[in-house]
Design an enzyme around this catalytic site. Structure first.
Site, PDB file in Angstrom:
ATOM      1  N   LYS A 179       0.858  -1.189   0.000  1.00 41.45           N
ATOM      2  CA  LYS A 179       0.000   0.000   0.000  1.00 41.45           C
ATOM      3  C   LYS A 179       0.892   1.236   0.000  1.00 41.45           C
ATOM      4  O   LYS A 179       1.453   1.623   1.024  1.00 41.45           O
ATOM      5  CB  LYS A 179      -0.944   0.025   1.211  1.00 41.45           C
ATOM      6  CG  LYS A 179      -2.108   0.989   0.925  1.00 41.45           C
ATOM      7  CD  LYS A 179      -2.598   1.749   2.098  1.00 41.45           C
ATOM      8  CE  LYS A 179      -1.724   2.781   2.675  1.00 41.45           C
ATOM      9  NZ  LYS A 179      -1.454   3.974   1.823  1.00 41.45           N
ATOM     10  N   GLU A 182      -0.762   7.618  -0.298  1.00 37.90           N
ATOM     11  CA  GLU A 182      -1.742   8.260  -1.184  1.00 37.90           C
ATOM     12  C   GLU A 182      -1.208   9.577  -1.733  1.00 37.90           C
ATOM     13  O   GLU A 182      -1.749  10.135  -2.681  1.00 37.90           O
ATOM     14  CB  GLU A 182      -3.082   8.460  -0.458  1.00 37.90           C
ATOM     15  CG  GLU A 182      -3.080   9.437   0.705  1.00 37.90           C
ATOM     16  CD  GLU A 182      -2.613   8.809   2.023  1.00 37.90           C
ATOM     17  OE1 GLU A 182      -1.687   7.977   2.001  1.00 37.90           O
ATOM     18  OE2 GLU A 182      -3.177   9.192   3.067  1.00 37.90           O
ATOM     19  N   SER A 232       5.116   8.068   9.955  1.00 38.91           N
ATOM     20  CA  SER A 232       5.307   8.929  11.127  1.00 38.91           C
ATOM     21  C   SER A 232       5.136   8.122  12.417  1.00 38.91           C
ATOM     22  O   SER A 232       4.477   7.072  12.424  1.00 38.91           O
ATOM     23  CB  SER A 232       4.278  10.059  11.076  1.00 38.91           C
ATOM     24  OG  SER A 232       2.984   9.496  11.076  1.00 38.91           O
ATOM     25  N   CYS A 287      13.947  10.803   6.881  1.00 38.55           N
ATOM     26  CA  CYS A 287      14.017  10.437   8.300  1.00 38.55           C
ATOM     27  C   CYS A 287      15.446  10.474   8.805  1.00 38.55           C
ATOM     28  O   CYS A 287      15.662  10.295   9.999  1.00 38.55           O
ATOM     29  CB  CYS A 287      13.420   9.059   8.496  1.00 38.55           C
ATOM     30  SG  CYS A 287      14.367   7.807   7.631  1.00 38.55           S
TER      31      CYS A 287
HETATM   32  P1  NAD Z   1       2.309   8.878   7.495  1.00 39.90           P
HETATM   33  O1  NAD Z   1       2.487   8.214   8.814  1.00 39.90           O
HETATM   34  O2  NAD Z   1       1.341   9.983   7.392  1.00 39.90           O
HETATM   35  O3  NAD Z   1       1.841   7.783   6.391  1.00 39.90           O
HETATM   36  C1  NAD Z   1       2.570   6.609   6.158  1.00 39.90           C
HETATM   37  C2  NAD Z   1       1.637   5.554   5.575  1.00 39.90           C
HETATM   38  O4  NAD Z   1       0.634   5.223   6.533  1.00 39.90           O
HETATM   39  C3  NAD Z   1       0.894   5.994   4.337  1.00 39.90           C
HETATM   40  O5  NAD Z   1       0.863   4.913   3.430  1.00 39.90           O
HETATM   41  C4  NAD Z   1      -0.504   6.317   4.846  1.00 39.90           C
HETATM   42  O6  NAD Z   1      -1.508   6.139   3.884  1.00 39.90           O
HETATM   43  C5  NAD Z   1      -0.665   5.318   5.962  1.00 39.90           C
HETATM   44  N1  NAD Z   1      -1.568   5.738   7.050  1.00 39.90           N
HETATM   45  C6  NAD Z   1      -1.919   7.004   7.404  1.00 39.90           C
HETATM   46  N2  NAD Z   1      -2.688   6.977   8.513  1.00 39.90           N
HETATM   47  C7  NAD Z   1      -2.818   5.674   8.880  1.00 39.90           C
HETATM   48  C8  NAD Z   1      -3.481   5.002   9.961  1.00 39.90           C
HETATM   49  N3  NAD Z   1      -4.152   5.668  10.899  1.00 39.90           N
HETATM   50  N4  NAD Z   1      -3.382   3.655  10.030  1.00 39.90           N
HETATM   51  C9  NAD Z   1      -2.680   2.963   9.105  1.00 39.90           C
HETATM   52  N5  NAD Z   1      -2.031   3.549   8.056  1.00 39.90           N
HETATM   53  C10 NAD Z   1      -2.108   4.885   7.950  1.00 39.90           C
HETATM   54  O7  NAD Z   1       3.763   9.319   7.014  1.00 39.90           O
HETATM   55  P2  NAD Z   1       4.166  10.204   5.744  1.00 39.90           P
HETATM   56  O8  NAD Z   1       3.762  11.608   5.979  1.00 39.90           O
HETATM   57  O9  NAD Z   1       3.739   9.538   4.491  1.00 39.90           O
HETATM   58  O10 NAD Z   1       5.766  10.082   5.792  1.00 39.90           O
HETATM   59  C11 NAD Z   1       6.591  10.911   6.561  1.00 39.90           C
HETATM   60  C12 NAD Z   1       6.953  10.255   7.873  1.00 39.90           C
HETATM   61  O11 NAD Z   1       7.585   8.995   7.637  1.00 39.90           O
HETATM   62  C13 NAD Z   1       7.967  11.066   8.664  1.00 39.90           C
HETATM   63  O12 NAD Z   1       7.590  11.056  10.017  1.00 39.90           O
HETATM   64  C14 NAD Z   1       9.272  10.333   8.458  1.00 39.90           C
HETATM   65  O13 NAD Z   1      10.224  10.512   9.485  1.00 39.90           O
HETATM   66  C15 NAD Z   1       8.790   8.924   8.396  1.00 39.90           C
HETATM   67  N6  NAD Z   1       9.762   8.058   7.727  1.00 39.90           N
HETATM   68  C16 NAD Z   1      10.484   7.225   8.521  1.00 39.90           C
HETATM   69  C17 NAD Z   1      11.456   6.413   7.962  1.00 39.90           C
HETATM   70  C18 NAD Z   1      12.271   5.512   8.829  1.00 39.90           C
HETATM   71  O14 NAD Z   1      13.070   4.762   8.285  1.00 39.90           O
HETATM   72  N7  NAD Z   1      12.132   5.532  10.137  1.00 39.90           N
HETATM   73  C19 NAD Z   1      11.662   6.443   6.573  1.00 39.90           C
HETATM   74  C20 NAD Z   1      10.888   7.299   5.794  1.00 39.90           C
HETATM   75  C21 NAD Z   1       9.936   8.110   6.391  1.00 39.90           C
END
Ligand code: NAD
Length: 491
Positions: A179, A182, A232, A287
């Site tokens: 997945k 979006e 996140s 990240c």
């Molecule tokens: P996000 O948490 O908003 O979304 C990530 C994914 O989760 C998306 O596919 C989204 O559709 C899905 N999602 C959203 N809400 C959800 C819920 N309630 N339940 C299940 N799935 C849900 O993150 P983002 O804004 O797409 O990405 C940025 C974040 O990702 C930053 O915090 C960054 O630090 C983190 N990140 C971490 C790493 C790492 O290796 N630790 C790597 C890349 C990005």
């Protein structure tokens, strides 16, 4: 080279058993962060769409797992060839939807390909083992796939992060439902096409598009055995709790707040480039980006070099755009609040000029705040933008106390010329990844990637050898064929 933005929106569809198919949920526009134009119409998936993807993946998985690993690996050698052939086009596509510069899009894809190369080597690495443990009795390991597994990925690396999971999981004989975010879903369809061309059997990789609803349907589906998540921290925690409550295997990587310890004996040029590129690369949306500079003693010369490097960056050419206008508002509000509380702005990117033809995009320039106090919100919260907070410290102990107080645990770096001081920071750092004179200490294969604390929920790392344990079960087989004369307690 500049990023070419698609001129008209494409329908963003699920990929089910080798065919593109619209999800049954709402339709949402996907905007390019570069100029705000609509580049995709995303069809969200609901639980029925997810159920269909899982059902067909389960059927495909049995045939896929029955293939010898050396045959499975051939698909990924071919995939590597296709991705290298189409590098330019895919790098451009992922940049257009994520806001990256073309060079950043290319670098992310190349890093993803490096993980793919690791996967092709599993056939040689994972030989298991067989030992005669007593006369006539042997024990052996067999590594077996889990079945249908899932990978939920964030917006900021539309190809690299998915490649942390997909090749290793598939090489081990699983089928996988991906997945994508979006916010950046277009690249997933291009990767699906490359997988098909490489000869991946239909159904082994399925893609369901959408947001929270699709993610939750995947986590809850009884036939999805394991979930990998990257995103996140608040969502990572929720996904981990939801999946493990159902008895599933979950590894959920969260956000970050990375510290850099800058010591006076550091090479000023190395520090200037390394620290500036760390907080401005991908416009701070990675990240591993530097967020807090722990400036120990007199490092003003180094800070001048960081400012000079950051000032020299041209938006659109050297630095990309921010994912959304809401995120720009959030960054501006955080900077404003920090200044109100007493921080001094020494480089202000809030009114930076967007590149030509991109006035409707989401742009902010590099921003540096000095004199930030460790208990200000801006010093603790993940911002995900090109903002560096400088906290002045008297010595390494004070710096490491601040670093250790962070709940996040992704990465920490030190800039110094002293091996002994570097060693001190390495041993005191509270993070899963540490760098010495490296602003973005991403481990390269075969070294695995993963933080600790609120940056990762679950055990093990997402790449490398520990990912093999995540995506498979070890079956321990003990065998005897004949009754032995000199039997012991085991025979
Ligand atoms: P996000 O948490 O908003 O979304 C990530 C994914 O989760 C998306 O596919 C989204 O559709 C899905 N999602 C959203 N809400 C959800 C819920 N309630 N339940 C299940 N799935 C849900 O993150 P983002 O804004 O797409 O990405 C940025 C974040 O990702 C930053 O915090 C960054 O630090 C983190 N990140 C971490 C790493 C790492 O290796 N630790 C790597 C890349 C990005």
């Amino acid at each position: 080279m500049s990023v070419k933005i698609p001129l008209k929106p494409v329908p963003v569809l699920n990929f089910i058993s080798g065919k593109f198919k619209a999800g049954s949920g709402k339709i949402q526009q996907v905007h390019s962060p570069h100029n705000g134009s609509v580049i995709g119409d995303l069809h969200h998936s609901n639980s029925d769409d997810v159920a269909l993807a899982v059902q067909e993946a389960a059927a495909a998985q049995k045939k896929w797992a029955a293939l010898p690993i050396k045959e499975r690996s051939k698909v990924f050698f071919e995939l590597r060839h296709i991705l290298m052939r189409d590098l330019h086009e895919i790098a451009n596509l992922k940049s257009s939807e994520s806001g990256k510069t073309y060079q950043e899009g290319k670098a992310g894809l190349l890093k993803g390909i490096e993980v793919l190369e690791f996967a092709t080597a599993i056939q040689n690495l994972d030989v298991g083992g067989r030992t005669e443990v007593s006369r006539g009795v042997s024990c052996e390991y067999r590594r077996e796939p889990l079945g249908v597994v899932a990978s939920i990925t964030p917006f900021n690396f539309p190809a690299m992060v998915p490649f942390w999971t997909i090749p290793n999981a598939l090489m081990l004989g699983n089928s996988l439902i991906w997945k994508p975010s979006e916010k950046t879903p277009l690249t997933s369809m291009r990767i699906a096409e490359a997988m098909l061309e490489a000869g991946l059997p239909e159904g082994v990789l399925q893609i369901v598009q959408g947001g929270q609803e699709a993610s939750e349907a995947l986590i809850d589906h009884p036939d999805v055995a394991a979930i990998s998540f990257v995103g996140s921290t608040p969502v990572a925690r929720k996904v981990y709790e939801r999946g493990t409550a159902l008895g599933k295997r979950v590894l959920a990587l969260g956000g970050a707040k990375n510290h850099i310890v800058l010591l006076p004996d550091a090479n000023p040029d190395l520090a200037g480039v390394g620290i500036s590129d760390s907080f401005t690369g991908c416009a701070g949306q990675r990240c591993m980006a530097a967020a807090v500079l722990l400036a120990v003693g007199d490092v003003d010369l180094h800070i001048q070099k960081i400012i000079a490097r950051a000032k020299s960056l041209e938006l659109g050419k050297d630095m990309g755009a921010i994912i959304s206008s809401q995120q720009i508002k959030f960054l501006n509000q955080q900077i404003h609040q920090a200044v109100q509380e007493g921080a001094k702005i020494i480089l202000d990117g809030r009114n930076a000029k967007p590149p030509f033809d991109c006035i409707n995009g989401n742009w902010v320039g590099p921003t540096i705040l000095d004199g930030v106090s460790p208990d200000q919100e801006i010093a603790k919260l993940e911002l995900f933008g090109p903002v560096l907070c400088i906290i002045r410290c008297n010595d390494i102990s004070e710096a490491m106390k601040i670093e250790n107080s962070s709940r996040m645990g992704n990465a920490c770096s030190v800039f110094t010329s002293s091996g002994a001081l570097a060693e001190k920071v390495i041993s005191l750092a509270s993070t899963g990844m540490v760098g010495v004179n490296v602003g973005v200490p991403v481990p390269r294969e075969p070294y695995s990637f993963g933080g600790v604390g609120d940056s990762k929920f679950g055990h093990g790392d997402i790449t490398g050898i520990s990912s093999l344990d995540f995506w498979s079960n070890l079956k321990k087989v003990t065998v005897k064929w004949d009754q032995q004369q000199d039997s012991n307690w085991m025979s």
